[in-house]
Design an enzyme around this catalytic site. Structure first.
Site, mmCIF file in Angstrom:
data_model
loop_
_atom_site.group_PDB
_atom_site.id
_atom_site.type_symbol
_atom_site.label_atom_id
_atom_site.label_comp_id
_atom_site.label_asym_id
_atom_site.label_seq_id
_atom_site.Cartn_x
_atom_site.Cartn_y
_atom_site.Cartn_z
ATOM 1 N N ASP A 96 49.947 0.153 28.916
ATOM 2 C CA ASP A 96 48.872 0.967 28.385
ATOM 3 C C ASP A 96 48.885 0.789 26.871
ATOM 4 O O ASP A 96 49.761 1.311 26.198
ATOM 5 C CB ASP A 96 49.153 2.425 28.784
ATOM 6 C CG ASP A 96 48.095 3.366 28.273
ATOM 7 O OD1 ASP A 96 47.238 2.932 27.479
ATOM 8 O OD2 ASP A 96 48.138 4.548 28.655
ATOM 9 N N ASP A 129 47.161 1.485 23.409
ATOM 10 C CA ASP A 129 46.200 2.405 22.833
ATOM 11 C C ASP A 129 46.225 2.233 21.330
ATOM 12 O O ASP A 129 47.289 2.019 20.756
ATOM 13 C CB ASP A 129 46.601 3.835 23.214
ATOM 14 C CG ASP A 129 45.465 4.786 23.025
ATOM 15 O OD1 ASP A 129 44.916 5.240 24.037
ATOM 16 O OD2 ASP A 129 45.121 5.078 21.864
ATOM 17 N N ASP A 189 55.639 9.265 21.123
ATOM 18 C CA ASP A 189 55.020 8.558 22.226
ATOM 19 C C ASP A 189 55.644 9.009 23.526
ATOM 20 O O ASP A 189 56.828 9.248 23.614
ATOM 21 C CB ASP A 189 55.229 7.071 22.044
ATOM 22 C CG ASP A 189 54.498 6.289 23.100
ATOM 23 O OD1 ASP A 189 54.996 5.249 23.506
ATOM 24 O OD2 ASP A 189 53.455 6.768 23.542
#
Lengths: 397, 344
Positions: free
Chosen positions: A100, A102, A303
């Protein structure tokens, strides 16, 4: 200024557009559908609704029609009992490998606008897929699926049966590899004795050179080598090499010194794999090459665990993103380079609606440039939904 | 047919089981028949050695009889280990077998090692011209001790999913695979009554020394550390280390730096680690001293909750209410102390 956060009308408007979309379009359901956990964020709802499982596809499509959720997720893992209320009871059976990316995670992302962030994250994504997943890891293309997330990034699903049951710490290892964590510099560079002197019957090294790996070596050794050569070329070719070096975070005085050191002869030697530089310069080269070639997946401090989480939820392909109205769009490897999310993932209609914008805003979307002023105006539906999702506008009925 | 001499060196191979089957040897025979008295003695020796020397031991394997007794001693030792019924001991025994196998394996040819990897379903490629060995990365992840920095995948060359490794590396990977397999097998089995009866005095003797060993560790005062106040993450790491499970580099790092911040001395920290079945004093001392700044000039500070989560060592399903309020394992520990004070 009006209340842009909780406008019920705005929510209803976006929800209605989503309803129409889900009526005319079908989402892409994952394989092992009945073994997945599903989760939703509803319009106006508080938080995420989790631990839902569907036995039959029409139950799922009925749910979509009835609730019209703003966000739809499914678990990358598949479970024996996907709708059990706790993770232990679900009984984990395996999970795809999910990456993922981002723009949140990119360094200095906050200084860029949405479009620039999307471009930058795509570059990282390409590196991840091409350089790491296909090349180093050797995954077969048929097991790799790429998606635009609908928001600010990209998702990659790896469905190779061989990796479905690797555990969380093993996934962590993969992430460390891709993000360049814990690279041992002594394994990359090593000193080689070039000359020896003899005193009596003992010999001592009298000349040493720092050896750099060859660019064609496998794994990180070759990658660092290629990174360094590319950097040296970039610096030499640039009109303002000092400025270029400053971009890499080198102080002006150091940059001047480094540049003095980078004679043609030196460059030739570097390309041959001899990096006779001082310790600081060596460190600089290693760190910069690392940063250049590794994938920025998380900027470190804040994160959530991503890929290594074997129980994570991921956006359902072909669903819409609540905060943009964009589609979670599938991309092929061949089209990744040309893919433009602000053209290819915009699926809502363009019939005009009236909104009030709370700040000036500029964006190029569907090849049309918008330079919007604050205030009430008519805009295409897709842009109105995007602006409402970004909390920059509200609907005017 | 694999030679008996090989089977006696590598009694964990499937071919060994077949040998026993082909020769119609029943467990009862092995346990009772005076013919196998020597195998039973060696079986006990294996278990004792694993516990005290981290290696089940080397014996003469010259004659056929030597080899048969050695081969049969392996299933006997395993059955005894199961009956001792202690998780620490079982881990330690598995390690002793695995290390012993490793010491023999490093002297074998690459092709021999590759044959063994087939039994563990490890995917290996061998280039007959260059003699280069490479392993499929998923198998590497399963078995390589990536908790050590030099074993991390990033510090290895990988191409098309295959990681090149040395002959010695391959032997080590087999050691780890064997250790895991024995661990799992021992956990699945139950103590058989006849085994317990045959070896009851040895089993009790060893149980006692395991208990003594444990007491010695537990009795050792560990600074001012109060185990009950540790946050769940540190509790987990400590428990995993003490049970001999693989704890990734970052987990070890987090725990050591955390304990150092609580002013535990290096020796006190080492004491905590010393209960691990695969504890190596020198290596651990080096690592601990590096993290605490004794040998590296920087004392590292322990990672906060965000970082712990990033590294996947925050047990997100076990966090409690206090965790939710805190952003650092140290502040969790301090808050636990404060909670207690008003009660006094």
């Amino acid at each position: 200024m009006g209340n842009f956060l909780n406008s019920n009308d705005s929510l209803e408007f976006v929800k209605d557009e989503f309803r129409k979309y889900y009526k005319d379009n079908s989402v892409e359901l994952p394989d092992r559908f009945g073994r997945r956990e599903f989760a939703f964020v509803l319009f106006g709802g508080k938080g995420i609704i989790r631990h839902l499982g569907f036995e039959k596809i029409n139950q799922f499509t009925d749910f979509l029609k009835e609730k019209t959720p703003g966000d739809i997720y499914y678990s990358s893992a598949y479970y024996q009992i996907p709708d059990a209320p706790t993770m232990q009871e679900k009984n984990w059976m395996g999970a795809e490998l999910i990456f993922d990316l981002d723009s949140d995670h990119l360094p200095n992302a906050e200084k860029l606008d949405y479009t620039q962030q999307l471009k930058m994250v795509k570059k990282e994504f390409f590196k991840l897929v091409d350089d790491f997943l296909l090349n180093d890891f050797g995954f077969d293309e048929k097991y790799i699926e790429l998606y635009f997330s609908g928001g600010r990034g990209y998702h990659c699903h790896v469905k190779d049966p061989k990796i479905l049951n690797i555990d969380s710490s093993e996934r962590r290892e993969i992430i460390d590899y891709i993000t360049g964590r814990d690279l041992k510099d002594s394994l990359v560079f090593h000193e080689q004795v070039t000359d020896r002197k003899s005193y009596g019957n003992r010999s001592f090294p009298s000349g040493k050179t720092l050896k750099m790996p060859r660019p064609d070596e496998p794994g990180w050794r070759g990658r660092v080598s290629r990174g360094i050569i590319e950097m040296v070329n970039e610096i030499k070719k640039s009109d303002d090499p000092i400025e270029k070096l400053k971009e890499y975070g080198v102080k002006k005085s150091d940059a001047e010194k480094l540049l003095d050191d980078l004679s043609e002869e030196r460059i030739k030697r570097i390309k041959e794999g001899r990096l006779d530089q001082s310790k600081t310069i060596r460190k600089f080269f290693l760190n910069s090459a690392l940063r250049k070639t590794a994938v920025s997946m998380s900027a470190g401090e804040t994160d959530e665990p991503v890929t290594c989480d074997v129980k994570r939820l991921i956006r359902l392909p072909a669903s819409l993103h609540r905060k943009t109205g964009f589609k979670v769009e599938k991309i092929t490897l061949e089209t990744l380079m040309e893919f433009d999310p602000l053209r290819d993932a915009v699926v809502l209609p363009d019939n005009p609606v009236k909104i009030e914008l709370n700040q000036p805003f500029g964006i190029t979307i569907k090849k049309e440039e918008f330079n919007l002023k604050q205030g009430i105006q008519e805009l295409p539906t897709y842009l109105a939904v995007f602006l409402i999702g970004r909390k920059k506008a509200k609907i005017i009925l | 047919m694999v030679e008996l001499s090989l089977l006696s060196k590598y009694p964990f191979l499937n071919a060994s089981k077949e040998y026993i089957k082909d020769n119609n040897l029943s467990i009862q025979e092995i346990l009772d028949d005076p013919l196998y008295e020597r195998a039973r003695i060696i079986g006990v020796e294996r278990v004792d050695n694993a516990f005290s020397k981290r290696d089940v031991g080397e014996r003469s394997l010259v004659t056929d009889s030597d080899q048969i007794m050695e081969l049969l001693s392996y299933p006997i030792a395993r059955m005894i280990a199961v009956c001792i019924d202690d998780i620490f001991f079982k881990r330690r025994y598995a390690l002793g077998e695995a290390i012993h196998a490793y010491r023999n394996l490093i002297n074998e040819s690459p092709l021999f090692l590759i044959n063994i990897t087939n039994e563990f379903k490890i995917n290996i490629k061998f280039d007959k011209d260059t003699h280069k060995i490479s392993i499929y990365f998923v198998d590497y992840l399963h078995h390589a001790p990536t908790r050590y920095k030099e074993w991390k995948m990033i510090n290895r060359g990988m191409k098309n999913g295959y990681i090149q490794i040395s002959h010695k590396d391959l032997a080590r990977i087999i050691q780890e695979a064997l250790r895991t397999r024995i661990n799992n097998e021992l956990d699945e089995r139950k103590c058989s009554k006849s085994v317990y009866e045959t070896f009851s005095s040895d089993i009790k003797r060893i149980q006692n020394s395991v208990m003594l060993h444990r007491k010695n560790i537990e009795a050792a005062p560990i600074g001012k550390l109060d185990n009950k106040k540790l946050p769940p993450c540190m509790k987990n790491i400590l428990a995993a280390i003490q049970a001999g499970e693989n704890v990734p580099h970052m987990g070890r790092f987090a725990l050591v730096s955390f304990l150092h911040s609580l002013r535990l001395s290096n020796n006190e920290i080492l004491k905590l680690f010393s209960t691990a079945p695969d504890y190596e004093e020198e290596r651990t001392r080096y690592q601990v001293e590096h993290i605490t700044g004794y040998s590296s000039s920087t004392a590292y500070s322990p990672p906060g909750c965000d970082k712990m989560r990033t590294y996947g060592i925050c047990p997100t399903e076990e966090i409690d209410e206090l965790c939710k309020k805190k952003r650092h394992p140290l502040s969790y520990y301090k808050a636990k102390w404060k909670q207690e004070k008003p009660k006094k």
